[in-house]
Design a protein around this motif. Structure first.
Motif, PDB file in Angstrom:
ATOM      1  N   PRO A  22      59.122  49.908  71.247  1.00 43.23           N
ATOM      2  CA  PRO A  22      59.678  50.592  72.405  1.00 43.23           C
ATOM      3  C   PRO A  22      59.264  52.058  72.413  1.00 43.23           C
ATOM      4  N   ARG A  23      59.311  52.658  73.567  1.00 45.87           N
ATOM      5  CA  ARG A  23      58.870  54.041  73.722  1.00 45.87           C
ATOM      6  C   ARG A  23      59.944  54.998  73.205  1.00 45.87           C
ATOM      7  N   LEU A  24      59.666  55.616  72.077  1.00 43.64           N
ATOM      8  CA  LEU A  24      60.607  56.514  71.429  1.00 43.64           C
ATOM      9  C   LEU A  24      59.944  57.857  71.166  1.00 43.64           C
ATOM     10  N   PHE A  25      60.766  58.905  71.116  1.00 41.95           N
ATOM     11  CA  PHE A  25      60.263  60.256  70.892  1.00 41.95           C
ATOM     12  C   PHE A  25      61.009  60.915  69.748  1.00 41.95           C
ATOM     13  N   ASP A  26      60.277  61.663  68.927  1.00 39.42           N
ATOM     14  CA  ASP A  26      60.881  62.544  67.934  1.00 39.42           C
ATOM     15  C   ASP A  26      61.107  63.888  68.601  1.00 39.42           C
ATOM     16  N   VAL A  27      62.288  64.431  68.408  1.00 40.07           N
ATOM     17  CA  VAL A  27      62.650  65.749  68.938  1.00 40.07           C
ATOM     18  C   VAL A  27      63.130  66.560  67.746  1.00 40.07           C
ATOM     19  N   TYR A  28      62.489  67.710  67.517  1.00 39.29           N
ATOM     20  CA  TYR A  28      62.864  68.463  66.327  1.00 39.29           C
ATOM     21  C   TYR A  28      62.611  69.956  66.495  1.00 39.29           C
ATOM     22  N   ASN A  29      63.321  70.710  65.682  1.00 35.81           N
ATOM     23  CA  ASN A  29      63.091  72.135  65.468  1.00 35.81           C
ATOM     24  C   ASN A  29      63.696  72.441  64.097  1.00 35.81           C
ATOM     25  N   LYS A  30      63.932  73.693  63.792  1.00 33.00           N
ATOM     26  CA  LYS A  30      64.412  74.028  62.449  1.00 33.00           C
ATOM     27  C   LYS A  30      65.838  73.529  62.186  1.00 33.00           C
ATOM     28  N   ASN A  31      66.596  73.210  63.238  1.00 31.06           N
ATOM     29  CA  ASN A  31      67.986  72.788  63.064  1.00 31.06           C
ATOM     30  C   ASN A  31      68.248  71.311  63.345  1.00 31.06           C
ATOM     31  N   ILE A  32      67.293  70.615  63.915  1.00 33.49           N
ATOM     32  CA  ILE A  32      67.556  69.235  64.320  1.00 33.49           C
ATOM     33  C   ILE A  32      66.356  68.343  64.054  1.00 33.49           C
TER      34      ILE A  32
END
Length: 73
Positions: A22-32
């Protein structure tokens, strides 16, 4: 697909494609660090996240992904 940056409320989130089906995305930064996806009904949902990740504005991030990739919705 290369990763891209979206900014919501002056916070930058880096987004990259995690899975095509399925179409999934990683979402990130220094806190998440989240993986999110979209249901068949068109709702954005959390798939997984790191235990101490801050809460993200899921719907706003999902709409920004849709705006960034309008031909791939």
């Amino acid at each position: 697909m290369e990763s891209f940056i979206i900014t919501i409320d002056n916070i930058d989130y880096q987004v990259s494609l995690y899975s095509t089906f399925p179409r999934l995305f990683d979402v990130y930064n220094k806190n998440i660090n989240y993986t999110i996806g979209k249901t068949d009904a068109g709702n954005w949902v959390y798939i997984k996240h790191e235990p101490l990740s801050a809460v993200i504005p899921l719907e706003q991030i999902g709409m920004a992904i849709d705006d960034h990739l309008p031909d791939e919705q």
